[in-house]
Design an enzyme around this catalytic site. Structure first.
Site, PDB file in Angstrom:
ATOM      1  N   LYS A 209       0.835  -1.198   0.000  1.00 44.95           N
ATOM      2  CA  LYS A 209       0.000   0.000   0.000  1.00 44.95           C
ATOM      3  C   LYS A 209       0.874   1.255   0.000  1.00 44.95           C
ATOM      4  CE  LYS A 209      -4.149   1.767   2.309  1.00 44.95           C
ATOM      5  NZ  LYS A 209      -5.081   1.560   3.444  1.00 44.95           N
ATOM      6  N   GLU A 215       0.302   3.245   6.918  1.00 40.82           N
ATOM      7  CA  GLU A 215      -0.710   2.661   6.038  1.00 40.82           C
ATOM      8  C   GLU A 215      -0.471   1.176   5.802  1.00 40.82           C
ATOM      9  OE1 GLU A 215      -3.499   3.952   4.627  1.00 40.82           O
ATOM     10  OE2 GLU A 215      -3.183   5.741   5.851  1.00 40.82           O
TER      11      GLU A 215
END
Length: 341
Positions: A209, A215
């Site tokens: 990601k 994240e």
């Protein structure tokens, strides 16, 4: 529940936004055609960025630029009795105010709380504040009866050097305390007595990601399938039944030496206000009322919370004001419960 898209309204892609409601209607029509209306709900998931105002919670309102689009979507939700799905993340709120008090507020840990001057309600955690801000925004548009579902919430176990609070300890605390809060069925100040359906993000880290390191670190498991940390959910045994983690039976949770009375009082207020445990024993006439001191009352309810919440080390933290002991603190008729009682 079927979600048509994720955070589409906040994407800024006008062409995609225009297709959202027609797509939802098509999915609903398909479900209706096979007699699944009401059995499977159709909705779409929204980001907290839809709110123009979220603090205090009672002032929650949607971005005026999105009201026309939301009006049609909410009418769909109401007509089909489907929920309004939202992604609240206290972690991101903490990034804007990285203070110890805000961290405790975000992690469901003892704190002084925040009073909503608009409603007079006292908030003890950021999750409730964010959910109630959404509820207020829905109410201001005349859709207060639409159910709210939490499609995503979580906390990263690591992050970039400038991402304060991204750690295994905080991720563990957030998810474990969130689960305990939801299981208590206390609800939120504006929606008491109701546990909001909530999905924890995420099962696995997403190593590909893009964006900040956080994240890629929201998973309960790593990409090699090993556990990032134990969230404390029940595990099944060979018979298929559900058993909690095994812990030693003779353990109690007591305050650390040197903790201030102000900190201990905050612990009492948090525990007794949560309604997870019954604090009647430290009230006048109760078995543990005497000695009538803050440290004595705090010790009893902190241990009571520890026992009720699962007797895991993280249940005896209270912002690092408590410690687990094998020495029984019971006295006279005041009996401190443990795993064997």
């Amino acid at each position: 529940m079927i979600s048509v898209g994720n955070e589409v309204i906040s994407s800024g892609d006008e062409a995609l936004i225009l297709q959202l409601l027609p797509a939802m209607r098509n999915v609903q029509k398909a479900l209706d055609s096979v007699s699944l209306r009401g059995k499977i709900k159709v909705t779409t998931v929204h980001a907290m960025a839809l709110l123009a105002e979220s603090g205090p919670p009672s002032s929650g309102s949607f971005d005026p630029r999105l009201v026309d689009t939301l009006q049609q979507l909410l009418a769909f939700n109401k007509d089909n009795e489907s929920p309004f799905a939202i992604n609240p993340y206290p972690f991101f709120a903490y990034q804007t105010d990285p203070t110890p008090e805000t961290l405790a507020f975000c992690l469901f840990q003892p704190n002084s709380g925040r009073v909503d001057l608009g409603s007079g309600k006292l908030y003890k955690n950021m999750f409730d504040a964010q959910v109630d801000a959404v509820h207020a925004a829905l109410s201001h548009m005349g859709f207060e009866d639409i159910e709210i579902v939490i499609a995503e919430t979580g906390w990263p176990s690591s992050g970039d050097s400038n991402e304060v609070g991204a750690s295994v300890e905080n991720a563990m605390a957030y998810n474990r305390n969130l689960i305990a809060h939801l299981r208590s069925l206390v609800g939120t100040p504006l929606m008491p007595g109701k546990s909001v359906d909530t999905f924890i993000f995420a099962l696995y880290n997403e190593d590909l990601k893009p964006g900040p390191a956080s994240e890629r670190a929201f998973g309960l498991y790593k990409t090699d399938l090993t556990m990032a940390y134990d969230v404390g959910l029940l595990k099944s045994n060979t018979s298929g039944q559900m058993n909690p983690p095994v812990t030693p039976k003779t353990q109690w949770c007591v305050p650390k030496v040197g903790v201030s009375e102000a900190q201990l009082q905050a612990n009492i207020d948090y525990i007794c206000g949560s309604k997870i445990v019954d604090c009647g024993a430290i009230e006048a006439g109760g078995a543990c009322y005497e000695p009538n001191t803050i440290i004595s009352h705090a010790a009893f309810v902190m241990n009571l919370y520890f026992q009720e919440a699962g007797r895991n080390p993280w249940n005896c933290d209270f912002s690092q004001t408590a410690i687990v002991t094998s020495q029984n603190p019971s006295y006279n008729t005041c009996v401190y419960p443990n795993g064997s009682t």
